[in-house]
Design a protein around this motif. Structure first.
Motif, PDB file in Angstrom:
ATOM      1  N   GLY A  71      -5.582  -3.104   3.560  1.00 45.35           N
ATOM      2  CA  GLY A  71      -5.227  -1.843   3.857  1.00 45.35           C
ATOM      3  C   GLY A  71      -4.746  -1.311   5.410  1.00 45.35           C
ATOM      4  O   GLY A  71      -4.334  -0.356   5.870  1.00 45.35           O
ATOM      5  N   ASN A  72      -4.989  -2.365   6.093  1.00 48.68           N
ATOM      6  CA  ASN A  72      -4.810  -1.880   7.687  1.00 48.68           C
ATOM      7  C   ASN A  72      -3.520  -2.846   7.822  1.00 48.68           C
ATOM      8  O   ASN A  72      -2.922  -4.003   7.160  1.00 48.68           O
ATOM      9  N   PHE A  73      -2.749  -2.505   9.059  1.00 41.48           N
ATOM     10  CA  PHE A  73      -1.327  -2.875   9.220  1.00 41.48           C
ATOM     11  C   PHE A  73      -1.145  -2.927  11.030  1.00 41.48           C
ATOM     12  O   PHE A  73      -2.106  -2.352  11.450  1.00 41.48           O
ATOM     13  N   VAL A  74      -0.128  -3.462  11.331  1.00 31.26           N
ATOM     14  CA  VAL A  74       0.177  -3.739  12.902  1.00 31.26           C
ATOM     15  C   VAL A  74       1.750  -3.538  12.881  1.00 31.26           C
ATOM     16  O   VAL A  74       2.243  -4.286  11.997  1.00 31.26           O
ATOM     17  N   VAL A 106       5.402   4.090  10.888  1.00 28.85           N
ATOM     18  CA  VAL A 106       4.517   3.817  10.138  1.00 28.85           C
ATOM     19  C   VAL A 106       3.226   4.704  10.202  1.00 28.85           C
ATOM     20  O   VAL A 106       2.730   4.786  11.186  1.00 28.85           O
ATOM     21  N   GLU A 107       2.943   5.297   9.198  1.00 27.88           N
ATOM     22  CA  GLU A 107       1.666   6.277   8.871  1.00 27.88           C
ATOM     23  C   GLU A 107       1.047   6.074   7.880  1.00 27.88           C
ATOM     24  O   GLU A 107       1.780   6.032   6.531  1.00 27.88           O
ATOM     25  N   GLY A 108      -0.111   5.176   7.676  1.00 27.20           N
ATOM     26  CA  GLY A 108      -0.829   4.846   6.345  1.00 27.20           C
ATOM     27  C   GLY A 108      -0.040   3.809   5.824  1.00 27.20           C
ATOM     28  O   GLY A 108       0.282   2.654   6.270  1.00 27.20           O
ATOM     29  N   ILE A 109       0.523   3.819   4.495  1.00 25.95           N
ATOM     30  CA  ILE A 109       1.393   2.757   3.954  1.00 25.95           C
ATOM     31  C   ILE A 109       2.732   3.447   3.839  1.00 25.95           C
ATOM     32  O   ILE A 109       3.518   2.629   3.136  1.00 25.95           O
ATOM     33  N   ALA A 110       3.303   4.311   4.309  1.00 26.14           N
ATOM     34  CA  ALA A 110       4.350   4.966   4.403  1.00 26.14           C
ATOM     35  C   ALA A 110       5.095   4.599   5.915  1.00 26.14           C
ATOM     36  O   ALA A 110       4.579   4.970   6.659  1.00 26.14           O
ATOM     37  N   ALA A 111       6.315   4.231   5.679  1.00 23.81           N
ATOM     38  CA  ALA A 111       7.372   3.971   6.761  1.00 23.81           C
ATOM     39  C   ALA A 111       8.536   5.015   6.465  1.00 23.81           C
ATOM     40  O   ALA A 111       9.151   4.988   5.471  1.00 23.81           O
ATOM     41  N   THR A 112       8.661   5.982   7.582  1.00 24.13           N
ATOM     42  CA  THR A 112       9.521   7.030   7.305  1.00 24.13           C
ATOM     43  C   THR A 112      10.511   7.222   8.403  1.00 24.13           C
ATOM     44  O   THR A 112      10.142   6.868   9.491  1.00 24.13           O
TER      45      THR A 112
END
Length: 133
Positions: free
Chosen positions: A41-44, A84-90
């Motif tokens: 669930g984490n990202f960079v 990118v915020e949470g699992i969304a890239a907008t």
């Protein structure tokens, strides 16, 4: 019928240039700045690779996805770089296209036919290699 190396919907996307890069051993989960990738669930976000940068997402069990953070349904512009915020890239363009960084799929309401541009991922011990050739 033919087989392709990559059958994702981005095959004919002319918006994002195909930039060759290789992170080599720079993403090492033993380092503090990448340690959170050991947990699902984490990202960079890494701005030094790809066209506008890449996002690497931990799916768990040493499995990762990596995508370009440029809106695949816009010509590159000031607003087409994704946040990118949470699992969304907008994107910041008027249409607010939004994509899932787990699988690259567009969320409902996104205009255009393309998913996020995927990159290749290899894992060796604590090193995550992301590349495009």
């Amino acid at each position: 019928m033919s087989c392709q190396k990559n059958d994702d919907n981005d095959n004919n996307n002319n918006y994002i240039p195909n930039i060759a890069f290789d992170t080599l051993d720079s993403i090492n989960t033993a380092l503090p700045q990448y340690n959170n990738l050991q947990f699902p669930g984490n990202f960079v976000v890494l701005n030094a690779f790809g066209y506008n940068g890449i996002v690497v997402y931990s799916k768990g069990n040493n499995t990762y996805s990596a995508f370009e953070i440029t809106d695949p349904n816009h010509a590159p512009s000031d607003c087409s770089s994704l946040i990118v915020e949470g699992i969304a890239a907008t994107c910041n363009c008027d249409d607010n296209n939004s994509y899932n960084i787990v699988d690259g799929a567009p969320f409902d309401g996104t205009t255009g036919q393309f998913s996020l541009k995927p990159y290749f991922v290899e894992v060796s011990g604590s090193v995550i290699r992301v590349y495009n050739n």
